[in-house]
Design a protein around this motif. Structure first.
Motif, mmCIF file in Angstrom:
data_model
loop_
_atom_site.group_PDB
_atom_site.id
_atom_site.type_symbol
_atom_site.label_atom_id
_atom_site.label_comp_id
_atom_site.label_asym_id
_atom_site.label_seq_id
_atom_site.Cartn_x
_atom_site.Cartn_y
_atom_site.Cartn_z
ATOM 1 N N GLU A 189 0.653 -1.186 -0.032
ATOM 2 C CA GLU A 189 0.029 -0.058 0.396
ATOM 3 C C GLU A 189 0.678 1.162 -0.103
ATOM 4 O OE1 GLU A 189 -2.356 -0.100 3.893
ATOM 5 O OE2 GLU A 189 -3.732 -2.111 2.428
ATOM 6 N N LEU A 190 2.283 1.177 -0.535
ATOM 7 C CA LEU A 190 3.080 1.564 -0.029
ATOM 8 C C LEU A 190 3.829 3.371 -1.495
ATOM 9 C CD1 LEU A 190 5.683 0.810 2.980
ATOM 10 C CD2 LEU A 190 3.119 2.860 2.806
ATOM 11 N N GLY A 191 4.049 3.950 -0.811
ATOM 12 C CA GLY A 191 4.689 4.407 -2.765
ATOM 13 C C GLY A 191 5.481 3.992 -2.701
ATOM 14 N N ILE A 192 6.526 4.114 -3.612
ATOM 15 C CA ILE A 192 7.413 4.112 -4.216
ATOM 16 C C ILE A 192 8.541 4.239 -3.662
ATOM 17 C CG2 ILE A 192 8.049 5.771 -6.500
ATOM 18 C CD1 ILE A 192 9.472 2.563 -5.939
ATOM 19 N N GLU B 115 12.621 2.451 0.529
ATOM 20 C CA GLU B 115 13.318 3.357 1.657
ATOM 21 C C GLU B 115 13.122 1.969 2.911
ATOM 22 O OE1 GLU B 115 12.783 6.860 3.978
ATOM 23 O OE2 GLU B 115 13.011 8.104 2.415
ATOM 24 N N ILE B 116 11.976 1.822 2.628
ATOM 25 C CA ILE B 116 11.517 0.213 3.264
ATOM 26 C C ILE B 116 12.651 -0.637 3.341
ATOM 27 C CG2 ILE B 116 10.038 -1.684 4.623
ATOM 28 C CD1 ILE B 116 7.714 0.186 4.693
ATOM 29 N N GLU B 117 12.697 -1.330 1.667
ATOM 30 C CA GLU B 117 13.710 -2.571 1.583
ATOM 31 C C GLU B 117 14.556 -1.847 1.664
ATOM 32 O OE1 GLU B 117 12.831 -2.317 -2.777
ATOM 33 O OE2 GLU B 117 10.753 -3.088 -2.188
ATOM 34 N N ARG B 118 15.480 -1.366 1.402
ATOM 35 C CA ARG B 118 16.874 -0.635 2.137
ATOM 36 C C ARG B 118 17.252 -0.855 3.416
ATOM 37 N NH1 ARG B 118 17.021 3.117 -2.223
ATOM 38 N NH2 ARG B 118 15.763 4.773 0.379
ATOM 39 N N HIS B 119 16.158 -0.221 4.408
ATOM 40 C CA HIS B 119 15.982 -1.066 5.852
ATOM 41 C C HIS B 119 16.157 -2.456 6.261
ATOM 42 C CE1 HIS B 119 15.886 0.256 10.644
ATOM 43 N NE2 HIS B 119 15.086 -0.726 10.200
ATOM 44 N N LEU B 120 15.056 -3.372 5.198
ATOM 45 C CA LEU B 120 15.716 -4.415 5.082
ATOM 46 C C LEU B 120 16.725 -5.792 5.412
ATOM 47 C CD1 LEU B 120 11.614 -5.166 4.159
ATOM 48 C CD2 LEU B 120 12.080 -5.991 6.691
ATOM 49 N N GLU B 121 17.318 -4.617 4.544
ATOM 50 C CA GLU B 121 18.658 -5.384 4.046
ATOM 51 C C GLU B 121 19.568 -5.934 5.104
ATOM 52 O OE1 GLU B 121 20.487 -3.338 1.204
ATOM 53 O OE2 GLU B 121 18.821 -4.245 -0.414
ATOM 54 N N SER B 122 19.505 -4.543 6.074
ATOM 55 C CA SER B 122 20.784 -4.850 7.137
ATOM 56 C C SER B 122 20.123 -5.463 8.943
ATOM 57 C CB SER B 122 21.221 -2.904 7.008
ATOM 58 O OG SER B 122 20.836 -2.025 7.314
#
Length: 254
Positions: free
Chosen positions: A17-20, A25-32
């Motif tokens: 449901e989020l914008g691009i 930003e969330i995907e970058r945070h999930l990586e670490s």
């Protein structure tokens, strides 16, 4: 985006449901961030289970016909098959996307470090930190009858303290430390110029025989005996650290 913001947005991210910008930003945070990875994987698994077990309403035939009649007309003889083809591909695409997302979430969850792995990393980090800041001991003494009473009132248990000077592993002191979310006793020994941290804390787990591990260039020997966990870590050779662990075990059992 900080950790708290990501935690608050994870449900919306899981439901796409989020914008691009927020998504990236969330995907970058999930990586670490292992905590957020675990939370996201759990949310995806729960969502998939709800979708799998959900009940669906079958539209009556007359409603389906009214909807089809309201759609723009195509060439005779082609409308039904074209729409059926289109709807089938849409359903198949949605199902495939859901399966891929679920597989990625489960794989991510299974690849997260176990509690035992995280505790091993904590033990090694504590050992290294004690060497870097030159804080091996809060109480400096070679006398077990000085070190053991020092912990009274500082811990809710009394750690076994043994004297191994005659065997080449003299006691040099002790300190308070923190592992696995609880305070523990750290007993400090030496062999030649090699410091050894022996971490001790109570447990309700069954007895476990000594196990040797290697992590980040250090050797660890851990075991459980008579309601206590023991973790010894040092840059000693593996057989020397195993010998140390065996001596501690034999002395504690007496």
């Amino acid at each position: 985006m900080d950790h708290q913001e990501v935690q608050e947005l994870l449900p919306a991210y899981a439901d796409q449901e989020l914008g691009i910008v927020e998504t990236l930003e969330i995907e970058r945070h999930l990586e670490s961030c292992a905590d957020c990875q675990r939370e996201y994987a759990a949310q995806r698994i729960v969502s998939a289970r709800f979708k799998k077990d959900a009940s669906y309403f079958e539209a009556p035939a007359h409603l389906t016909q009214r909807i089809m009649d309201a759609l723009p007309q195509d060439e005779p003889g082609t409308r039904f098959w074209q729409r059926s083809w289109s709807f089938n591909w849409r359903n198949a695409g949605a199902a495939l996307a859901a399966m891929l997302a679920l597989a990625w979430s489960v794989g991510l969850y299974l690849n997260l470090p176990s509690d035992q792995d995280k505790l091993t990393d904590e033990v090694v980090a504590s050992h290294v930190r004690s060497l870097q800041v030159d804080h091996l001991s809060d109480v400096v003494s070679t006398d077990q009858h000085t070190v053991k009473p020092w912990f009274n009132g500082k811990l809710n248990f009394s750690p076994p303290v043994v004297d191994l000077a005659a065997q080449g592993f003299p006691l040099t002191g002790g300190r308070l430390d923190y592992l696995g979310g609880r305070p523990v006793a750290a007993l400090v020994y030496r062999h030649a110029q090699h410091p050894i941290n022996l971490y001790v804390w109570p447990t309700t787990e069954r007895d476990v025989a000594p196990q040797l591990q290697n992590r980040q260039g250090y050797h660890l020997v851990r075991w459980t005996w008579d309601g206590m966990n023991y973790w010894a870590v040092s840059d000693l050779a593996a057989r020397d650290l195993e010998q140390f662990g065996g001596m501690v075990r034999s002395m504690v059992r007496q």
